[in-house]
Design a protein around this motif. Structure first.
Motif, PDB file in Angstrom:
ATOM      1  N   GLU A 286       0.838  -1.205   0.000  1.00 37.90           N
ATOM      2  CA  GLU A 286       0.000   0.000   0.000  1.00 37.90           C
ATOM      3  C   GLU A 286       0.872   1.254   0.000  1.00 37.90           C
ATOM      4  OE1 GLU A 286      -2.557  -3.018   2.369  1.00 37.90           O
ATOM      5  OE2 GLU A 286      -0.431  -2.572   2.071  1.00 37.90           O
ATOM      6  N   GLN A 287       1.956   1.219   0.763  1.00 34.38           N
ATOM      7  CA  GLN A 287       2.860   2.365   0.824  1.00 34.38           C
ATOM      8  C   GLN A 287       3.661   2.520  -0.466  1.00 34.38           C
ATOM      9  OE1 GLN A 287       4.854   1.001   4.367  1.00 34.38           O
ATOM     10  NE2 GLN A 287       3.854   2.546   5.656  1.00 34.38           N
ATOM     11  N   ILE A 288       4.158   1.403  -0.986  1.00 35.13           N
ATOM     12  CA  ILE A 288       4.953   1.460  -2.218  1.00 35.13           C
ATOM     13  C   ILE A 288       4.118   2.012  -3.367  1.00 35.13           C
ATOM     14  CG2 ILE A 288       6.261   0.089  -3.883  1.00 35.13           C
ATOM     15  CD1 ILE A 288       6.802  -1.904  -1.565  1.00 35.13           C
ATOM     16  N   LYS A 289       2.847   1.691  -3.389  1.00 34.94           N
ATOM     17  CA  LYS A 289       1.955   2.135  -4.465  1.00 34.94           C
ATOM     18  C   LYS A 289       1.872   3.664  -4.539  1.00 34.94           C
ATOM     19  CE  LYS A 289      -2.518   0.892  -6.481  1.00 34.94           C
ATOM     20  NZ  LYS A 289      -1.905   0.310  -7.689  1.00 34.94           N
ATOM     21  N   GLN A 290       2.187   4.343  -3.437  1.00 39.79           N
ATOM     22  CA  GLN A 290       2.111   5.805  -3.409  1.00 39.79           C
ATOM     23  C   GLN A 290       3.381   6.480  -3.935  1.00 39.79           C
ATOM     24  OE1 GLN A 290       0.658   7.129   0.507  1.00 39.79           O
ATOM     25  NE2 GLN A 290      -0.282   5.112   0.761  1.00 39.79           N
ATOM     26  N   ILE A 291       4.414   5.697  -4.274  1.00 45.24           N
ATOM     27  CA  ILE A 291       5.641   6.265  -4.849  1.00 45.24           C
ATOM     28  C   ILE A 291       5.454   6.368  -6.364  1.00 45.24           C
ATOM     29  CG2 ILE A 291       8.136   6.055  -5.053  1.00 45.24           C
ATOM     30  CD1 ILE A 291       8.046   4.058  -2.725  1.00 45.24           C
ATOM     31  N   PRO A 292       5.558   7.555  -6.942  1.00 43.33           N
ATOM     32  CA  PRO A 292       5.331   7.713  -8.380  1.00 43.33           C
ATOM     33  C   PRO A 292       6.261   6.854  -9.233  1.00 43.33           C
ATOM     34  CG  PRO A 292       5.324   9.853  -7.304  1.00 43.33           C
ATOM     35  CD  PRO A 292       5.785   8.855  -6.276  1.00 43.33           C
ATOM     36  N   ASN A 293       5.690   6.275 -10.274  1.00 42.83           N
ATOM     37  CA  ASN A 293       6.413   5.589 -11.342  1.00 42.83           C
ATOM     38  C   ASN A 293       6.935   4.203 -10.970  1.00 42.83           C
ATOM     39  OD1 ASN A 293       7.322   5.601 -14.085  1.00 42.83           O
ATOM     40  ND2 ASN A 293       9.412   5.989 -13.383  1.00 42.83           N
ATOM     41  N   VAL A 294       6.574   3.667  -9.810  1.00 40.07           N
ATOM     42  CA  VAL A 294       6.985   2.301  -9.483  1.00 40.07           C
ATOM     43  C   VAL A 294       6.030   1.335 -10.174  1.00 40.07           C
ATOM     44  CG1 VAL A 294       7.319   0.590  -7.670  1.00 40.07           C
ATOM     45  CG2 VAL A 294       8.004   2.962  -7.286  1.00 40.07           C
ATOM     46  N   LYS A 295       6.597   0.540 -11.069  1.00 36.66           N
ATOM     47  CA  LYS A 295       5.774  -0.371 -11.878  1.00 36.66           C
ATOM     48  C   LYS A 295       5.792  -1.806 -11.364  1.00 36.66           C
ATOM     49  CE  LYS A 295       6.484   2.266 -16.165  1.00 36.66           C
ATOM     50  NZ  LYS A 295       7.333   3.336 -15.612  1.00 36.66           N
ATOM     51  N   GLY A 296       6.879  -2.194 -10.695  1.00 37.61           N
ATOM     52  CA  GLY A 296       6.994  -3.593 -10.305  1.00 37.61           C
ATOM     53  C   GLY A 296       7.618  -3.794  -8.947  1.00 37.61           C
ATOM     54  N   ILE A 297       7.412  -4.981  -8.406  1.00 35.56           N
ATOM     55  CA  ILE A 297       7.983  -5.387  -7.128  1.00 35.56           C
ATOM     56  C   ILE A 297       9.049  -6.454  -7.377  1.00 35.56           C
ATOM     57  CG2 ILE A 297       7.518  -6.538  -4.931  1.00 35.56           C
ATOM     58  CD1 ILE A 297       6.455  -3.659  -5.088  1.00 35.56           C
ATOM     59  N   VAL A 298      10.222  -6.221  -6.820  1.00 34.98           N
ATOM     60  CA  VAL A 298      11.302  -7.208  -6.851  1.00 34.98           C
ATOM     61  C   VAL A 298      11.140  -8.088  -5.612  1.00 34.98           C
ATOM     62  CG1 VAL A 298      13.790  -7.545  -6.812  1.00 34.98           C
ATOM     63  CG2 VAL A 298      12.815  -5.611  -8.095  1.00 34.98           C
TER      64      VAL A 298
END
Length: 356
Positions: A18-30
């Motif tokens: 949920e927090q990562i989703k608020q960072i602009p331009n992050v498309k994927g999770i490693v």
């Protein structure tokens, strides 16, 4: 540039999707199956569960870091073929869930090494620190004790089952020099690369961190010559590099802009971070800002922009700022700041090219 963020899994990370989703331009999770013992096959059910959860937040799960290499493969002993077959099956299973890149390393016994996980910086933050004088004065057992007591969280690459066998592993490596380790890496890659090609997956080797020998153990991924030698093992498109500015860049002899110019097109994955190198060989991780460290991050990003890099990028280790209680090097705040700096450099260099 395909921006990503490393995440250690639900219940195993202080940072949430949920927090990562608020960072602009992050498309994927490693991601990875961090609780899985090294050498075991990653099952389809386990992979599906993790990928489905990541995708439910709108992210892709195309990069895995890491499917760790069992010591038997690095040693080239009689058990390596069994573990290589397990690795092949894991590759096949990951390929069914649209994984495109597997990051891995070939460091004997120890993964990344630091002497302090929360060393203070002048601005009041803390960061991962490598004290050369301290490391030169201790042995491997003392290092294990240092790491075991430094954090309440599991540390990636420092598997508990391996740390209990330090003396045994050091004995096993007595007959392994750099050339033999290269030969064992070559054997491994020649076995798995055809499977990778069938599955549409690229292997991306991570440089040694730091990129020099420690405790008499051989380390082979240390600079431009080793990157060239790695690629000469096979011209398969599945044989690639994880271009890590912080690992390679901790040796001032490695010009990261020049290496990016030459090797970024063979690097499906890039870790971008900065370190400040001291005259005595020690180094500390800083913010991503070019001026804060010894690595020309701006110059590296310029090379990526000029080559229209379409691989995966992630901010690497961050400082611990604003009183965040987090996994060493992997908090939310400073890595989010790092992403915005990298985004800004990317946009600026691409805009300049468009204007010209």
């Amino acid at each position: 540039m395909n921006m990503t963020f490393r995440w250690y899994g639900k219940g195993n990370d202080t940072v949430t999707l949920e927090q990562i989703k608020q960072i602009p331009n992050v498309k994927g999770i490693v991601w990875a199956l961090h609780e899985k013992p090294v050498g075991e096959i990653w099952t389809k059910a386990e992979i599906k569960k993790e990928v489905s959860y990541i995708e439910s937040y709108g992210f892709h799960a195309e990069v895995v870091e890491s499917v760790n290499i069992h010591e038997s493969i690095k040693l080239g002993n009689e058990q390596r073929d069994e573990y290589i077959e397990n690795y092949k099956q894991t590759i096949r299973n990951l390929g069914e869930f649209n994984v495109k890149v597997i990051c891995y390393n070939f460091m004997p016994v120890f993964d990344w090494i630091r002497t302090d996980l929360f060393h203070p910086l002048p601005d009041g933050s803390t960061a991962l620190f490598y004290d050369k004088q301290k490391l030169d004065s201790i042995g491997p057992k003392e290092l294990v004790e240092l790491f075991s007591s430094a954090s309440s969280m599991t540390l990636p690459g420092w598997e508990p089952e391996k740390l209990g066998r330090i003396q045994e592993l050091f004995e096993a490596y007595k007959g392994i020099d750099e050339e033999q380790l290269w030969e064992n890496l070559r054997y491994f890659l020649q076995e798995i690369l055809p499977v990778c090609e069938e599955c549409g997956i690229k292997m991306a080797i991570h440089p040694d961190d730091p990129p020099w020998s420690l405790f008499g153990l051989p380390r082979i991924m240390t600079g431009g010559a080793s990157l060239k030698k790695l690629l000469a093992i096979s011209n398969s498109p599945a044989n690639g590099i994880t271009f890590c500015t912080g690992s390679l860049g901790s040796n001032p002899e490695n010009d990261m802009v020049a290496l990016a110019s030459k090797y970024i097109n063979r690097s499906p994955f890039a870790h971008i971070r900065n370190v400040k190198i001291y005259d005595n060989g020690s180094f500390i991780e800083t913010s991503h800002l070019t001026e804060d460290g010894s690595i020309n991050i701006s110059g590296v990003m310029k090379e990526l922009a000029e080559q229209n890099y379409d691989g995966y990028v992630r901010p690497d280790h961050g400082r611990h700022i604003w009183d965040e209680d987090c996994r060493p090097g992997y908090g939310l705040y400073d890595r989010a700041l790092g992403i915005m700096y990298l985004n800004g450099l990317w946009d600026a260099f691409n805009l300049k090219e468009m204007e010209e």
